[in-house]
Every structure is written in structure tokens, then in C-alpha cells.
Design an enzyme around this catalytic site. Sequence first.
Site, mmCIF file in Angstrom:
data_model
loop_
_atom_site.group_PDB
_atom_site.id
_atom_site.type_symbol
_atom_site.label_atom_id
_atom_site.label_comp_id
_atom_site.label_asym_id
_atom_site.label_seq_id
_atom_site.Cartn_x
_atom_site.Cartn_y
_atom_site.Cartn_z
ATOM 1 C CE LYS A 1 8.115 3.916 -6.707
ATOM 2 N NZ LYS A 1 7.008 3.398 -7.464
ATOM 3 C CB ALA B 1 2.228 6.466 -12.529
ATOM 4 C CB CYS B 2 4.661 2.834 -9.506
ATOM 5 S SG CYS B 2 3.363 3.508 -8.490
ATOM 6 C CB THR B 3 7.782 1.552 -13.759
ATOM 7 O OG1 THR B 3 6.838 1.842 -14.778
ATOM 8 C CG2 THR B 3 7.321 0.362 -12.966
#
Lengths: 129, 394
Positions: free
Chosen positions: A99, B328-330
Site C-alpha cells: 500500500k 487489486a487492493c486485496t
Amino acid sequence: MYTEKVMEHFKNPRNMGEIPDADGVGTVGNPVCGDLMTIYIKVKDNRLEDIKFKTFGCGSAIATSSMITELAKGKTLEEAMKITRANVADELGGLPPVKMHCSNLAADALHAAIEYYNKKRKAADEVKK
Amino acid sequence: MSTLKRVYMDHAAGKPVDSRVAEAMLPYMKTFYGNPSSLHQFGQEARKALEDARTKIAELVNAERKESIIFTSGATESNNMAIKGVANRNKDRGTRIITSSIEHMSVVNTCKFLTTKGFEAVFLPVDNYGFVKLESLEKELTDKTVLVSIVYANGEIGTIQPMKEISKIVHSKNAYLHVDATAACGQVPIDIKEEGIDLLTISSNGTYGPKGIGALYIKEGIRVEPLLHGGGQERGLRSGTENLPSIVGFGKAAEIAKNEMQPEGERLIRLRDRLIDGLLKPIPYSFLNGHPTRRLPDNVSVRYSFIEGESMLLSLDMMGVAASSGSACTAKTLEPSHVLLAIGLKHEEAHGSLMFTLGRQNTEEEVDYVVSLMPSIVKRLRAISPLTPKELNK
């Protein structure tokens, strides 16, 4: 995966919303990548009198947006320009490595808003001259 | 103090082991620990259990004989073995491999790997529902094609492929058909003979058996190069001492799945459709991914405009609900799900996707609980998002 502080900001984001008569607006990211942030600022006597955000994105995108508004509010423009992505991540107790790049754009959005404001003011000064 | 409800709706990612399965496995850890290859009684007891399990798995998919079932460490190994094993052993038949653009990564990356070894891989397009375009298959299927590998039903969007039609086309050019049934097996009836399947990947956990075990069905007469060389277990195709407790569990799970598939499938379809309705009707700018009826009984895949999947997952998780997302974030990568892009979704639509996969222990009450949570979650995130049209935030 996320620190408690990230989750706390995700649950209760600070300074969420828009400033209709903002002095500066900065947008970074792209919905294609899954993250888009807009920062609105109101400037008085060279200080960030008010700051608000709107964000499309994952939990860390929302938390970093919220955090930067807290860090920047009340600061001089010069001080605010010195806030980095790393500062935001540190204040949140860290972010997952994946992130760090994609969802940690809040500092860039803030800087873009201030640059927008500076440019606008410069242009206004030129007109006055 | 009220305890938070916990609702698990991520069965495509992992299922609990059925308690009847766990019970069946225990004796094979403590009492019947012999090696099936040994001549003595301990070994022969183990051998019998191994072959009983094989029979049950053969029966689940209507294989012509139990010897055609080879145990592996799971669906990833089965997919690797089918594709690499057939390709490498049958170069004389051709070097072209055809697959689809909505396969599991263990198929996608195996095919890509083979392109570095002198093979050619074609990824067929799918339509907006996720059905493989049959006219593309016909066009791409040359005399050089050795293998076609198509997923029986994709686990992310649930679309069930018309396997009989696909098989007819594939066999018209004498290619082999491998089918990845990881998500489908145990949920919907699969008939190897009737549907004309040459190789079939079967997962144990997909049928409520333990993880770390799977099987590959290989039709008699098809030559396959083994991935693992050693003591020659599994007819020389998969060396290594058999993981007997897990194999016994897998067999029990297959038996239960076969017996209970029809009533359980009907129950899941009712829950599935109730959940889909409840997730879409009260919320504007919400859509179903995949086909409304030709989909797996357990699969609910929806998307909401203007917001992102991971933030929805986090919001659900705070309320005790486990789901998954195509965002995508997972994932480990920054790209959204290739499956959602293949069915024609834009990147931002794929990012806004949410998937619930139902299971045996899910109830109507749980479905209604999830439905009750969603409107306020979507509303809150839309209020935060700069993409939301103004009138929606009123």
C-alpha cells in the site's frame, strides 16, 4: 493487515467533504488504479485554515487522506509542503508494503492543492502589477 | 455485552472440513498409519482405504474406472500436471495450447510458462456473462492444437460453461480437453463420460474435504508426463507416499457431496438469489457480475459504482461478515481481477466488485443480515468518494 490507527481513521475519517469556495484543490490518482483523492484547502494569512478531502479507494487510501488533513490543518503553507508520504504512514503506525505506493497519495494531493493556490495567487499578483 | 455476529461467505477461498470428513480421517493418523505400498497387513489396510477413496471420487464425476483418478497435492498441482504433462508428452500431436481468459492463475501461469518452452498459448475471449466464445474456439483450434483447457465454472463469477458443446468442438480436431472443475466439483453434477472430458481437475477442499489434497482424472490411453519422479506411486504418474488421512477425507467428502448435492444445491440457489436480490434492489448503481441463472449455486458477485471493493470488505468485516473482492487492493498485485476485466468490466468497475460465496452452514438469517448491512456501507463510502454523483449523496 492494518494498524488500529488506520482502521480508526477509516471508520471515522476526519475532515471529510468538500470546500465549495476552496482556495486550492489538488487531485491525484486515477480510478483505473483504484485510488483517486481530492484535497480542498482554505488559506488565511499563509496558513491552512481549513482542509477537506474526498477519496475513492481502499481502506488505506481513506485513512491516509484523513490523516493528512489532521497533520496539515493550521500549518503554514511552507510547513505543509514539507509533510511527506512517509510522515503520513508513520503517523498511522505504518502501512502494508503493497500500500505504500498505490494508496499513499495523500501528501501528493495536499502539495498539488498548495501549488494550485500559489499559482493562482501569483497570477493574481501579476494582474495587480 | 452483545457479541458480534460472525458470518462466513468466502467459501471459494476456503471451506471448513465437514465434521463427518474430519471423523473419517482420524483413524488414518493414529491407527491405520501403514504405507499403502507395503506388503504387510498395515500396508494392505492403508491400500484398501486408498482405493476406496479413489472409487468414491471416480463415482462423483462418473469416471469409467477408478484407476483414472490420480491423487495430487491440490488443484494447482492437478492443473500443472494436466497441462505440462500432456503438452510435454504429446509434442508429436502439436505444440499449440488453447485456454480461456478467465482461468485460475494455476492454468494461466502454466500456459505462459510453456510459451518459454516452445509451446504456443492462446487465451480465448469470453462474452459479458463469462461464456467462452465458441466461434473463437473453432477459429483458433488448428490441427497443431494438442490441448484445450477450460474452467468448468469460474469461481469468481460463477458462470458454468457449456462443456458438452466445447468438448464436441475440441474433439472434432482430435485435441484433448482438460477441465478445471475446482469451483464446480461437488456443487453441480459433472459427468465425465456424458460431457466428453479427457482430463479433470478436482479439489478436495472444494467438496468440504481437507486442503492440500486434490486429484486429476486422466482418461485411459492419454499419455501424461509426471511432474514428480520417485517411487512410482499412482501408476508412476505421481511419486511420493500417499497422504492417506487427507485422501480418506477427500473420499468421504466426495461421497457426501454426491449424496447431498441435489437438495443442498437447491437450498444454495434459493439463498444465492435472495442475496443477489437483496444486494441489488435497494441500492442504485448496483449490478450483477456473471449470468443470472447459469451460475454456480454458491456464487454471488456484484459491483457498486463509485466505490472500491476493499473498503467494502473492511466495512463488512467490522460487522463480522467475511467476503472477498475483485479489487487489486486485496491482491498481491496492483491489477484488478483478470476475470472481471475479461468479461468487459472497466478497471474502476472491477475495483468496485464484491463476491460472496455461500456454504453449507450459511442460513437465510445470515443472508438477511448481510443484506441489511449493505445499503449503509455503500452510502457511507459513496459520501466519501469524489466520483459519486451529487444527487446520490442527498
